[in-house]
Design an enzyme around this catalytic site. Structure first.
Site, PDB file in Angstrom:
ATOM      1  N   TYR A 171      16.548  46.137 -59.972  1.00  0.00           N
ATOM      2  CA  TYR A 171      16.617  45.750 -61.387  1.00  0.00           C
ATOM      3  C   TYR A 171      16.010  46.853 -62.259  1.00  0.00           C
ATOM      4  O   TYR A 171      16.616  47.303 -63.242  1.00  0.00           O
ATOM      5  CB  TYR A 171      15.875  44.425 -61.587  1.00  0.00           C
ATOM      6  N   ALA A 172      14.803  47.304 -61.885  1.00  0.00           N
ATOM      7  CA  ALA A 172      14.128  48.340 -62.677  1.00  0.00           C
ATOM      8  C   ALA A 172      14.945  49.635 -62.691  1.00  0.00           C
ATOM      9  O   ALA A 172      15.073  50.290 -63.732  1.00  0.00           O
ATOM     10  CB  ALA A 172      12.734  48.593 -62.121  1.00  0.00           C
ATOM     11  N   ALA A 173      15.523  49.986 -61.540  1.00  0.00           N
ATOM     12  CA  ALA A 173      16.330  51.208 -61.473  1.00  0.00           C
ATOM     13  C   ALA A 173      17.567  51.083 -62.361  1.00  0.00           C
ATOM     14  O   ALA A 173      17.965  52.033 -63.044  1.00  0.00           O
ATOM     15  CB  ALA A 173      16.733  51.489 -60.026  1.00  0.00           C
ATOM     16  N   SER A 174      18.178  49.902 -62.349  1.00  0.00           N
ATOM     17  CA  SER A 174      19.368  49.705 -63.202  1.00  0.00           C
ATOM     18  C   SER A 174      18.989  49.844 -64.671  1.00  0.00           C
ATOM     19  O   SER A 174      19.740  50.427 -65.469  1.00  0.00           O
ATOM     20  CB  SER A 174      20.004  48.334 -62.936  1.00  0.00           C
ATOM     21  N   LYS A 175      17.828  49.345 -65.040  1.00  0.00           N
ATOM     22  CA  LYS A 175      17.415  49.385 -66.445  1.00  0.00           C
ATOM     23  C   LYS A 175      16.991  50.796 -66.860  1.00  0.00           C
ATOM     24  O   LYS A 175      17.166  51.196 -68.011  1.00  0.00           O
ATOM     25  CB  LYS A 175      16.300  48.370 -66.693  1.00  0.00           C
ATOM     26  N   SER A 234      14.766  47.462 -70.252  1.00  0.00           N
ATOM     27  CA  SER A 234      13.749  46.451 -69.933  1.00  0.00           C
ATOM     28  C   SER A 234      12.408  47.148 -69.839  1.00  0.00           C
ATOM     29  O   SER A 234      12.334  48.346 -69.560  1.00  0.00           O
ATOM     30  CB  SER A 234      14.087  45.804 -68.586  1.00  0.00           C
TER      31      SER A 234
HETATM   32  P1  NAP Z   1      20.115  35.186 -69.185  1.00  0.00           P
HETATM   33  O1  NAP Z   1      19.753  33.974 -69.992  1.00  0.00           O
HETATM   34  O2  NAP Z   1      20.238  35.007 -67.712  1.00  0.00           O
HETATM   35  O3  NAP Z   1      21.464  35.822 -69.779  1.00  0.00           O
HETATM   36  C1  NAP Z   1      22.250  36.774 -69.071  1.00  0.00           C
HETATM   37  C2  NAP Z   1      23.700  36.342 -69.107  1.00  0.00           C
HETATM   38  O4  NAP Z   1      24.516  37.343 -68.477  1.00  0.00           O
HETATM   39  C3  NAP Z   1      23.926  35.026 -68.327  1.00  0.00           C
HETATM   40  O5  NAP Z   1      24.757  34.145 -69.031  1.00  0.00           O
HETATM   41  C4  NAP Z   1      24.598  35.548 -67.069  1.00  0.00           C
HETATM   42  O6  NAP Z   1      25.373  34.583 -66.377  1.00  0.00           O
HETATM   43  C5  NAP Z   1      25.450  36.666 -67.624  1.00  0.00           C
HETATM   44  N1  NAP Z   1      26.009  37.488 -66.568  1.00  0.00           N
HETATM   45  C6  NAP Z   1      25.505  37.694 -65.318  1.00  0.00           C
HETATM   46  N2  NAP Z   1      26.342  38.453 -64.592  1.00  0.00           N
HETATM   47  C7  NAP Z   1      27.407  38.731 -65.386  1.00  0.00           C
HETATM   48  C8  NAP Z   1      28.604  39.448 -65.188  1.00  0.00           C
HETATM   49  N3  NAP Z   1      28.875  40.056 -64.011  1.00  0.00           N
HETATM   50  N4  NAP Z   1      29.477  39.534 -66.216  1.00  0.00           N
HETATM   51  C9  NAP Z   1      29.221  38.936 -67.402  1.00  0.00           C
HETATM   52  N5  NAP Z   1      28.108  38.218 -67.636  1.00  0.00           N
HETATM   53  C10 NAP Z   1      27.201  38.112 -66.646  1.00  0.00           C
HETATM   54  O7  NAP Z   1      19.010  36.304 -69.372  1.00  0.00           O
HETATM   55  P2  NAP Z   1      18.521  37.110 -70.687  1.00  0.00           P
HETATM   56  O8  NAP Z   1      17.067  37.310 -70.513  1.00  0.00           O
HETATM   57  O9  NAP Z   1      19.041  36.531 -71.926  1.00  0.00           O
HETATM   58  O10 NAP Z   1      19.226  38.505 -70.390  1.00  0.00           O
HETATM   59  C11 NAP Z   1      19.869  39.287 -71.400  1.00  0.00           C
HETATM   60  C12 NAP Z   1      19.561  40.748 -71.115  1.00  0.00           C
HETATM   61  O11 NAP Z   1      18.174  40.972 -71.404  1.00  0.00           O
HETATM   62  C13 NAP Z   1      19.756  41.160 -69.656  1.00  0.00           C
HETATM   63  O12 NAP Z   1      20.387  42.424 -69.594  1.00  0.00           O
HETATM   64  C14 NAP Z   1      18.345  41.261 -69.133  1.00  0.00           C
HETATM   65  O13 NAP Z   1      18.237  42.145 -68.036  1.00  0.00           O
HETATM   66  C15 NAP Z   1      17.616  41.748 -70.353  1.00  0.00           C
HETATM   67  N6  NAP Z   1      16.170  41.550 -70.302  1.00  0.00           N
HETATM   68  C16 NAP Z   1      15.617  40.323 -70.477  1.00  0.00           C
HETATM   69  C17 NAP Z   1      14.240  40.182 -70.436  1.00  0.00           C
HETATM   70  C18 NAP Z   1      13.567  38.853 -70.682  1.00  0.00           C
HETATM   71  O14 NAP Z   1      12.322  38.814 -70.762  1.00  0.00           O
HETATM   72  N7  NAP Z   1      14.309  37.763 -70.795  1.00  0.00           N
HETATM   73  C19 NAP Z   1      13.430  41.293 -70.188  1.00  0.00           C
HETATM   74  C20 NAP Z   1      14.035  42.532 -70.014  1.00  0.00           C
HETATM   75  C21 NAP Z   1      15.411  42.655 -70.090  1.00  0.00           C
HETATM   76  P3  NAP Z   1      24.651  33.789 -65.154  1.00  0.00           P
HETATM   77  O15 NAP Z   1      23.607  32.912 -65.790  1.00  0.00           O
HETATM   78  O16 NAP Z   1      25.764  33.025 -64.531  1.00  0.00           O
HETATM   79  O17 NAP Z   1      24.073  34.827 -64.245  1.00  0.00           O
END
Ligand code: NAP
Length: 264
Positions: free
Chosen positions: A157-161, A144
């Site tokens: 969150y930032a530390a995990s990323k 991220s």
């Molecule tokens: P998202 O729409 O919330 O999608 C994340 C998905 O992961 C959700 O369906 C979520 O379910 C699921 N999830 C959560 N905990 C889980 C678990 N323990 N086991 C399996 N699935 C699980 O968000 P997104 O933005 O598309 O995120 C995708 C990735 O992109 C993430 O790793 C996020 O950190 C990264 N990211 C996104 C952005 C951004 O601007 N969108 C920026 C930086 C990084 P729930 O909805 O039930 O939690």
């Protein structure tokens, strides 16, 4: 659309929403056989419904909690058996919780690290034997912009990323001789379930976030969760398709920032 993923077998976590869903659909549209995994079946049902009209690839679903070791082992084993192997692993599952750092409980810290960082590790660990057999395995992890650019209220969150960033480099070096590539994407300002509800503290100083806005216009999104000023998850899915295909065959041990220039 190209058929870059014909005969490629793919596991994608976080596939019930946002970027994971968009990536699943993009790879199916390019011919992949995808096992779409997420913690809830409802989101996966929506992904499967959209995949039905996407082809030429195929998509099945599997519930997994990536933070649970036995759930991951069961999921990767079932997906490997169903697909007859694994060529590509996309670790999109993640959670975002925000808080003042001095008010963040240990339980919440552990939960965020457990899903984002440990979950990515567990999926990689269990998929590596099949990726080695593939001989041209690819792992795409989700870092991220928060990993390297200060994002207040997001310490865990930032530390995990940041951890995922480091993990990706280690895996890339360690398994290069097995034909496995490992890369990270670092998205920012992408409309998704996560960014629709970032949960910032009610007294958060938003001036920091006002400084990190995209400097270019995004293409129109066909996602359910379209947020003004942000790109749709397809913007990341297209980059992942490049990285995971042979177009990315000389890319490993690095990351690509996809944020409309917000963090230049
Ligand atoms: P998202 O729409 O919330 O999608 C994340 C998905 O992961 C959700 O369906 C979520 O379910 C699921 N999830 C959560 N905990 C889980 C678990 N323990 N086991 C399996 N699935 C699980 O968000 P997104 O933005 O598309 O995120 C995708 C990735 O992109 C993430 O790793 C996020 O950190 C990264 N990211 C996104 C952005 C951004 O601007 N969108 C920026 C930086 C990084 P729930 O909805 O039930 O939690």
């Amino acid at each position: 659309m190209d058929n870059r993923f014909e005969n490629r077998r793919v596991i994608i976590t976080g596939a019930g929403s946002g970027i994971g869903q968009a990536t699943s659909l993009r790879l199916v549209a390019e011919g992949a056989a995808v096992v779409a995994c997420d913690v809830h079946q409802e989101g996966l049902d929506r992904t499967a419904e959209r995949a039905r009209t996407t082809g030429p690839g195929s998509l099945s679903t599997h519930v997994v909690d990536v933070s649970d070791e036995s759930s991951v082992t069961e999921c990767v084993g079932a997906a490997t058996e169903e697909l007859g192997g694994i060529d590509i692993l996309v670790n999109a599952a993640g959670i975002l919780r925000s808080a003042h750092t001095h008010e963040l409980s240990l339980k919440e810290w552990n939960r965020i690290i457990g899903v984002n960082l440990t979950g990515t590790f567990l999926m990689i660990r269990d998929a590596i034997p099949a990726l080695k057999v593939s001989g041209r395995g690819v792992i795409v992890n989700f870092s991220s912009t928060s990993a390297t650019f200060a994002h207040p209220y997001m310490a865990a969150y930032a530390a995990s990323k940041g951890g995922i960033w480091s993990l990706t480099h280690t895996v890339a070096a360690e398994y290069a001789k097995d034909g496995i590539r490992a890369v990270s994407v670092a998205p920012g300002s992408i409309s998704s379930g996560m960014t629709a509800a970032p949960g910032l503290p009610s007294d958060a100083d938003l001036s920091h976030y006002a400084r990190v806005q995209p400097v270019i216009e995004a293409l129109p999104s066909d996602a359910d969760l379209s947020i003004p000023g942000m790109a749709g998850p397809e913007a990341v899915a297209g980059v992942i398709a490049m990285l995971a295909s042979d177009d990315g065959a000389f890319i490993t041990g690095t990351e690509i920032r996809i944020d409309g220039g917000a963090h230049m």
